[in-house]
Design an enzyme around this catalytic site. Structure first.
Site, mmCIF file in Angstrom:
data_model
loop_
_atom_site.group_PDB
_atom_site.id
_atom_site.type_symbol
_atom_site.label_atom_id
_atom_site.label_comp_id
_atom_site.label_asym_id
_atom_site.label_seq_id
_atom_site.Cartn_x
_atom_site.Cartn_y
_atom_site.Cartn_z
ATOM 1 N N LYS A 10 -18.477 23.044 15.774
ATOM 2 C CA LYS A 10 -19.013 22.391 13.971
ATOM 3 C C LYS A 10 -20.952 21.914 14.693
ATOM 4 O O LYS A 10 -21.350 22.166 15.918
ATOM 5 C CB LYS A 10 -18.276 21.305 14.229
ATOM 6 C CG LYS A 10 -18.120 20.373 14.928
ATOM 7 C CD LYS A 10 -18.837 19.391 15.183
ATOM 8 C CE LYS A 10 -19.443 17.770 16.324
ATOM 9 N NZ LYS A 10 -20.679 17.383 16.275
ATOM 10 N N ASP A 136 -13.498 14.068 17.223
ATOM 11 C CA ASP A 136 -14.529 15.063 16.447
ATOM 12 C C ASP A 136 -13.207 16.270 16.756
ATOM 13 O O ASP A 136 -13.891 17.193 16.712
ATOM 14 C CB ASP A 136 -15.958 14.379 16.892
ATOM 15 C CG ASP A 136 -16.101 15.562 18.127
ATOM 16 O OD1 ASP A 136 -15.265 15.644 18.951
ATOM 17 O OD2 ASP A 136 -17.227 15.329 18.207
HETATM 18 O O1 C5P Z 1 -13.855 9.647 20.602
HETATM 19 P P1 C5P Z 1 -14.952 9.807 21.296
HETATM 20 O O2 C5P Z 1 -14.051 10.548 23.144
HETATM 21 O O3 C5P Z 1 -15.784 11.796 20.891
HETATM 22 O O4 C5P Z 1 -16.031 9.056 21.976
HETATM 23 C C1 C5P Z 1 -16.251 9.143 23.477
HETATM 24 C C2 C5P Z 1 -17.601 7.921 23.753
HETATM 25 O O5 C5P Z 1 -18.383 7.270 22.037
HETATM 26 C C3 C5P Z 1 -16.480 6.642 22.770
HETATM 27 O O6 C5P Z 1 -16.156 6.067 24.300
HETATM 28 C C4 C5P Z 1 -17.114 5.696 22.486
HETATM 29 O O7 C5P Z 1 -18.281 5.096 23.932
HETATM 30 C C5 C5P Z 1 -18.376 6.632 21.376
HETATM 31 N N1 C5P Z 1 -18.322 6.930 20.539
HETATM 32 C C6 C5P Z 1 -17.997 5.184 18.764
HETATM 33 N N2 C5P Z 1 -18.182 5.460 17.879
HETATM 34 C C7 C5P Z 1 -17.934 6.847 17.602
HETATM 35 C C8 C5P Z 1 -17.451 7.668 18.453
HETATM 36 C C9 C5P Z 1 -17.100 7.667 19.844
HETATM 37 O O8 C5P Z 1 -19.307 4.646 19.914
HETATM 38 N N3 C5P Z 1 -17.876 6.726 16.362
#
Ligand code: C5P
Length: 332
Positions: A10, A136
């Site tokens: 994506k 995501d």
């Molecule tokens: O959900 P994901 O594993 O992709 O997120 C990785 C990190 O990115 C999270 O632990 C967080 O620190 C940050 N994040 C965030 N806000 C989001 C998505 C991710 O702060 N909307």
């Protein structure tokens, strides 16, 4: 049974970062768009127990930190199934942030595993466990063009429109998403302190909620344009996706990632000079993409950037219909 599926990548068409929440995540508004570049995932269940990951790419973790292993464990538990899950990841996409590769691989694994087990989880359960593994992942349960809200895990399908040629560039730079969010927070806090004295501070141009409603309005304007403009339109229409670009989308991560990795803004400029209608960082990077009016222009631009030493590929955006039509490769 071995189930083979495509795991599409994506890009983010605009990404606005809002407030940091109690749980540490940030509110987001983004439009996700799936593209034709993909990995291939093979899943089978044999006698025994545990989860085995095979991948020739040394950058892919083979232990239970792998997103495919994490989601497979959840599917096995929910489906109350026994056996050893073998997951083979044929990496065709560079293991580079911004394209959702690991997230897409996990969703592809979940659906392939369900088929291998001849079981089907309810759609709500799929979305729930996908969101538990990462923000995501859920978008890959819809495919096509998708509005992402919340921390990016709340997904809403947008109208399916024709594919648009694009060029994907993957500079050899690793951007840490949590670090990019942390830098964003720090800059915002610093700028907020200066805001009363310096109204021009870039990151405080409007409160986060104003920025979020601006992107939402831009997306809505783009969607309504396709309908409200129709009765008065003459001649051939441009690809509607370019209308979204005209609406003024941007990726907030560019403000924190570009100063740290100037090479990435160079790539963006190179794409624009090569004729991109719009070029942007995808997610927190380091993937950069350019959208082009024709396949020929995209092909030429990819050639030009490759000759400059960048890893560049011409591809096309993938509609929801195509995404699901091409998802299953084989099942035997
Ligand atoms: O959900 P994901 O594993 O992709 O997120 C990785 C990190 O990115 C999270 O632990 C967080 O620190 C940050 N994040 C965030 N806000 C989001 C998505 C991710 O702060 N909307």
């Amino acid at each position: 049974m071995t189930v083979v599926v495509r795991s599409f990548a994506k890009i983010n068409l605009g990404l606005y970062i809002g407030d940091r929440r109690q749980d540490g995540f940030h509110e987001l508004v983004t439009v996700y768009q799936t593209i034709a570049l993909h990995d291939v995932i093979r899943v089978s269940v044999v006698r025994g127990n545990g989860i085995e990951i095979c991948c020739e790419d040394s950058a892919v973790p083979k232990d239970d930190s792998n997103t495919c292993a994490r989601i497979a464990a959840k599917v096995m538990a929910l489906a109350r199934s026994k056996g050893r899950v073998k997951i083979e990841i044929q990496k065709r996409l560079p293991v580079q942030g911004g394209m959702g590769g690991a997230s897409s691989n996990a969703v592809a694994t979940m659906l392939a595993l369900e088929r291998a087990l001849k079981k089907s989880l309810p759609a709500g359960e799929r979305l729930r466990i996908a969101a538990e593994v990462g923000s995501d992942l859920p978008l890959f349960l819809l495919g096509g063009r998708i509005l992402g809200l919340g921390r990016g895990e709340q997904v809403y399908p947008l109208q399916d429109l024709p594919g648009l040629p694009c060029v994907i560039v993957t500079p050899k730079v690793g951007v840490s998403t949590p670090k990019a969010f942390a830098v964003w927070d720090r800059l915002r806090d610093e700028n907020a302190q200066r805001a009363s004295a310096d109204r021009s501070a870039k990151l405080t141009d409007g409160a986060p909620s104003d920025k979020m409603s601006e992107l939402s309005r831009n997306v809505s304007a783009w969607l309504s344009e396709s309908y409200s403009g129709a009765p008065f339109r003459r001649g051939r229409r441009e690809n509607p996706l370019l209308g979204l670009v005209r609406a003024g989308i941007k990726n907030d991560f560019e403000e924190v990632v570009f100063p740290e990795y100037p090479e990435l803004s160079e790539v963006k400029r190179a794409l624009e000079r090569a004729g991109a209608k719009y070029a942007s960082l995808s997610g927190s990077g380091s993937t950069i993409y350019g959208l082009f009016a024709t396949k020929e222009q995209a092909r030429k631009a990819a050639g030009k950037l490759s000759s400059m030493g960048w890893a560049a590929k011409a591809t096309v955006t993938v509609t929801r219909r195509e995404y699901w039509k091409k998802f299953l490769v084989s099942s035997f």
